[in-house]
Motif scaffolding. Structure first.
Motif, short mmCIF file in Angstrom:
data_model
loop_
_atom_site.label_atom_id
_atom_site.label_comp_id
_atom_site.label_asym_id
_atom_site.label_seq_id
_atom_site.Cartn_x
_atom_site.Cartn_y
_atom_site.Cartn_z
N UNK A 153 16.67 -0.88 2.98
CA UNK A 153 15.23 -0.93 3.61
C UNK A 153 14.25 -1.51 2.47
N UNK A 154 12.89 -1.68 2.98
CA UNK A 154 12.02 -2.33 2.14
C UNK A 154 10.59 -2.20 2.67
N UNK A 155 9.50 -2.80 1.90
CA UNK A 155 8.22 -2.41 2.79
C UNK A 155 7.18 -3.29 1.75
N UNK A 156 6.18 -3.26 2.22
CA UNK A 156 5.16 -4.04 1.64
C UNK A 156 4.87 -3.26 0.27
N UNK A 157 4.82 -4.19 -0.75
CA UNK A 157 4.41 -3.76 -2.16
C UNK A 157 3.00 -4.38 -2.62
N UNK A 158 2.77 -3.44 -3.55
CA UNK A 158 1.53 -4.04 -4.54
C UNK A 158 1.56 -3.33 -5.76
N UNK A 159 0.72 -4.02 -6.84
CA UNK A 159 0.50 -3.47 -8.06
C UNK A 159 -0.77 -2.58 -7.97
N UNK A 160 -0.52 -1.49 -8.50
CA UNK A 160 -1.79 -0.57 -8.96
C UNK A 160 -2.34 -1.22 -10.19
N UNK A 161 -1.46 -1.86 -11.16
CA UNK A 161 -1.83 -2.55 -12.35
C UNK A 161 -0.56 -3.31 -12.67
N UNK A 162 -0.63 -3.99 -13.93
CA UNK A 162 0.42 -4.83 -14.19
C UNK A 162 2.03 -4.26 -14.57
N UNK A 163 1.71 -2.84 -14.49
CA UNK A 163 3.00 -2.19 -14.93
C UNK A 163 3.54 -1.35 -13.80
N UNK A 164 2.67 -0.96 -12.73
CA UNK A 164 2.84 -0.18 -11.47
C UNK A 164 3.18 -0.41 -10.45
N UNK A 165 4.10 -0.60 -9.81
CA UNK A 165 4.57 -1.20 -8.55
C UNK A 165 4.79 -0.04 -7.57
N UNK A 166 4.04 -0.30 -6.32
CA UNK A 166 4.26 0.83 -5.35
C UNK A 166 4.77 0.19 -4.05
N UNK A 167 5.54 0.88 -3.32
CA UNK A 167 6.05 0.27 -2.07
C UNK A 167 5.93 1.15 -1.02
N UNK A 168 5.52 0.63 0.06
CA UNK A 168 5.41 1.54 1.37
C UNK A 168 6.39 1.13 2.08
N UNK A 169 7.30 1.72 2.36
CA UNK A 169 8.71 1.80 3.16
C UNK A 169 8.31 1.19 4.66
N UNK A 170 9.03 0.40 5.26
CA UNK A 170 8.85 -0.01 6.54
C UNK A 170 9.85 1.16 7.37
N UNK A 171 9.45 1.45 8.56
CA UNK A 171 10.11 2.17 9.49
C UNK A 171 10.54 3.59 9.12
N UNK A 172 10.15 4.02 7.94
CA UNK A 172 10.55 5.53 7.58
C UNK A 172 9.67 6.51 8.34
N UNK A 173 10.24 7.57 8.33
CA UNK A 173 9.45 8.93 8.80
C UNK A 173 8.42 9.20 7.85
N UNK A 174 7.29 9.17 8.18
CA UNK A 174 5.99 9.64 7.49
C UNK A 174 5.64 8.62 6.34
N UNK A 175 6.26 7.32 6.31
CA UNK A 175 5.98 6.25 5.48
C UNK A 175 5.89 6.58 3.86
#
Lengths: 183, 245
Positions: free
Chosen positions: B179-201
């Motif tokens: 799986x995978x999803x859209x990612x972004x950085x909250x800051x230079x150390x913190x990566x967040x990933x919103x998973x595709x196709x999951x229940x409740x994302x």
């Protein structure tokens, strides 16, 4: 459903998956056909659902939930096909039915057409709940679990679909929406 | 037609008319497609963090920002953890153009990052030695999560491209997509990933450490269960991911 088959398929056994498909495909197709009211779209939804199920099967944690799980995949495939189908909805026609009356004789051919027309106007999310409830006989709680929606949402979807169909029959009204815009 | 029972009976009658058998051609076509379709292996750890919801991610971000800000102010001048922007990196240029939201994905140059190749036997031995897992859970982890029952080697890779992170695993060289999803950085150390196709994302969070072309991701938050802990250990803890040229 054979748990062993599900586990083998989940582990990558394509023959086991084929056996599962042969067990569930008729029901899946019947459900898709009734939700989408279009044979071509239902065929596409079934095919997409089966391939998606194979791809995502390793994510299934509870093999005994296989049927509910694949029903959710099918309904999602129906949503996708429904959106796709809108592009050529103008070509959709209500097919005539011959000599069919309801068990108590209270619904005749004209009513069937009205049901068909009214159902096509109902959003596909509501249609799905209606079909799962009245065709598969699933209780609302199980439908909610299957579709991953709150029970209240399942209930309201069923309510709105029911209301649309009831008024279609009871009002004995003429066409509300042109046929080409129904699907 | 005047009462609910009557309507239910009519509705069922109406729904019962119509085809009840799937066309064999459609089933055959689907099974043919399955022959050439890989399964997604459930080593996709982001969905294993169901408690990492948006609120928690935001809280984690605040904590990370607070700690990171303090560390930044107190940092020695030759810190190797803070990640320079791509333009300052000595690594090769990204393979593709940055996405529209380039600012959010800037701390990692786009591309494929490959983890070390691990002997499947080592993973199997590790799983079998785990006393918290039942026999059935061990089978699940080995067969379904990693898919390495009869394999020799296993490796994970991460692709960052056009704002999407995709996880892959390679078993004896055969690659399957997780799986995978859209990612972004909250800051230079913190990566967040919103998973595709999951229940409740679900939202997964990682702290990122990058040294040159090597990348180490550490999941924020505890694993959901023991099998997740194993997946986390191998997917993200097996060693730094190295960017492919």
């Amino acid at each position: 459903m054979d748990r062993d088959l599900v586990e083998r398929a989940r582990g990558g056994d394509r023959d086991a998956f084929a056996s599962l498909v042969h067990q569930v495909s008729d029901t899946l197709f019947a459900v898709a056909q009734r939700i989408l009211r279009d044979r071509g779209l239902a065929e596409d939804a079934l095919q997409n659902a089966l391939v998606t199920a194979w791809r995502q099967l390793p994510h299934l944690r509870e093999p005994e939930r296989f049927e509910a799980w694949i029903h959710r995949i099918l309904v999602n495939a129906c949503y996708a096909e429904s959106r796709r189908g809108r592009r050529w909805a103008v070509n959709v026609r209500v097919l005539p039915t011959h000599g069919l009356t309801s068990p108590d004789g209270s619904v005749d051919l004209a009513d069937r057409d009205e049901l068909e027309r009214a159902f096509r106007r109902v959003p596909v999310e509501q249609r799905s709940v209606f079909v799962l409830h009245h065709y598969l006989g699933l209780p609302l709680v199980e439908i909610a679990e299957t579709l991953g929606i709150p029970a209240g949402t399942a209930r309201s979807r069923l309510h709105y679909a029911t209301r649309a169909l009831r008024s279609a029959i009871e009002a004995d009204a003429g066409p509300v929406v042109e046929e080409g815009r129904l699907a | 037609m005047s009462d609910d029972r009557s309507f239910d009976r009519i509705a069922r009658w109406w729904l019962e008319t119509g085809p009840t058998e799937a066309p064999q051609r459609v089933v055959d076509d689907a099974l043919l497609a399955v022959q050439t379709t890989s399964q997604e292996r459930d080593f996709a750890v982001p969905r294993r963090l169901p408690t990492m919801n948006v609120r928690l991610a935001a809280f984690a971000a605040v904590v990370v920002l607070a700690v990171g800000g303090t560390a930044y102010l107190l940092r020695p001048s030759d810190s190797t953890v803070a990640t320079p922007p791509p333009s300052a990196s000595p690594s090769p240029a990204p393979r593709s153009a940055p996405p529209a939201s380039a600012g959010a994905t800037a701390p990692i140059p786009e591309g494929s990052y490959v983890g070390p190749k691990i002997q499947a036997a080592d993973i199997i031995a590790y799983v079998n030695a785990d006393t918290k897992l039942t026999a059935k859970q061990k089978t699940f982890v080995i067969d379904s999560m990693f898919g390495i029952t009869k394999a020799r080697t296993w490796a994970a890779s991460l692709e960052f491209n056009a704002g999407k992170m995709t996880q892959r695993q390679s078993v004896d060289g055969e690659v399957s997509v997780g799986s995978g999803g859209a990612y972004s950085f909250l800051d230079s150390h913190t990566l967040v990933v919103k998973e595709d196709g999951c229940n409740g994302c679900y939202l997964a969070g990682f702290t990122v450490s990058r040294v040159g072309d090597s990348l180490t991701l550490t999941p924020i938050g505890p694993p959901a269960d023991e099998s997740d802990a194993i997946a986390l250990k191998y997917l993200f803890g097996s060693g730094p991911f190295t960017r492919e040229p």
